[in-house]
Motif scaffolding. Sequence first.
Motif, short mmCIF file in Angstrom:
data_model
loop_
_atom_site.label_atom_id
_atom_site.label_comp_id
_atom_site.label_asym_id
_atom_site.label_seq_id
_atom_site.Cartn_x
_atom_site.Cartn_y
_atom_site.Cartn_z
N LEU A 276 -21.54 20.99 -40.85
CA LEU A 276 -20.92 22.30 -40.96
C LEU A 276 -21.24 23.16 -39.75
CD1 LEU A 276 -21.69 23.12 -44.69
CD2 LEU A 276 -19.57 22.27 -43.73
N ALA A 277 -20.30 24.00 -39.38
CA ALA A 277 -20.50 24.93 -38.26
C ALA A 277 -20.41 26.35 -38.80
CB ALA A 277 -19.44 24.71 -37.19
N PRO A 278 -21.17 27.28 -38.24
CA PRO A 278 -21.13 28.66 -38.73
C PRO A 278 -19.79 29.32 -38.39
CG PRO A 278 -22.47 28.53 -36.77
CD PRO A 278 -22.11 27.12 -37.14
N ILE A 279 -19.46 30.36 -39.14
CA ILE A 279 -18.24 31.12 -38.90
C ILE A 279 -18.50 32.06 -37.74
CG2 ILE A 279 -16.66 32.80 -39.89
CD1 ILE A 279 -17.23 31.63 -42.61
N ASP A 280 -17.57 32.08 -36.79
CA ASP A 280 -17.75 32.99 -35.65
C ASP A 280 -17.22 34.39 -35.99
OD1 ASP A 280 -15.06 32.48 -35.62
OD2 ASP A 280 -14.95 31.85 -33.52
N ASP B 109 -13.43 34.84 -36.94
CA ASP B 109 -13.09 34.39 -38.29
C ASP B 109 -13.62 35.36 -39.35
OD1 ASP B 109 -11.77 32.18 -37.31
OD2 ASP B 109 -13.51 30.85 -37.50
N MET B 110 -14.76 35.96 -39.10
CA MET B 110 -15.32 36.94 -40.04
C MET B 110 -14.41 38.15 -40.16
SD MET B 110 -17.99 35.98 -41.63
CE MET B 110 -18.70 37.50 -42.22
N LYS B 111 -13.82 38.59 -39.03
CA LYS B 111 -12.91 39.73 -39.06
C LYS B 111 -11.67 39.40 -39.88
CE LYS B 111 -14.31 41.86 -34.74
NZ LYS B 111 -13.93 42.20 -33.36
N LYS B 112 -11.22 38.16 -39.79
CA LYS B 112 -10.04 37.74 -40.55
C LYS B 112 -10.32 37.71 -42.04
CE LYS B 112 -8.20 34.88 -36.84
NZ LYS B 112 -7.94 33.50 -36.39
N LEU B 113 -11.55 37.41 -42.43
CA LEU B 113 -11.90 37.31 -43.84
C LEU B 113 -12.08 38.67 -44.51
CD1 LEU B 113 -14.46 34.37 -43.80
CD2 LEU B 113 -12.13 34.32 -44.65
N LYS B 114 -12.41 39.70 -43.75
CA LYS B 114 -12.61 41.04 -44.33
C LYS B 114 -11.28 41.60 -44.81
CE LYS B 114 -16.81 42.24 -42.00
NZ LYS B 114 -17.54 43.20 -41.19
#
Length: 132
Positions: free
Chosen positions: A119-123, A126-131
């Motif tokens: 697994l790779a961490p979320i950059d 991608d975090m902005k897209k999830l909010k």
Amino acid sequence: MARSVDFVLNYLQELEELAEDVLTDKQTIVDLNKRCNANRMALTAINKKVTAPPGSADKAWVNFGGMFIKVSKESTKAMLAEDQKELENNIKDLRTKLPAKVNKLRDAEGKEELKGFNLAPIDAADMKKLKI
């Protein structure tokens, strides 16, 4: 019968070599992390404002191969920062190679591949897209 004994011995030797390679990499990562922490502590100590005798405030004592040498703080900071980058790159390289070695060992043992090990961490993007 001798053939099966040789096969078992070769199999066990291969397993031992693979396991030793994995354990060596893990120990190397631990050792490099200790050096990284020591560098971080040294950089913090250099950056602190400490009362020093006149004329020695711009110099720091640095240990090079068992000898203490007085070096300017700026060059000491640069050396430590360069060493820190090199250590972090070595740790990163070892960590990226470790999953493949573990999977090779598990394959030789006849076990299935570990799930979730790659697994790779979320950059940040991608975090902005999830909010929401």
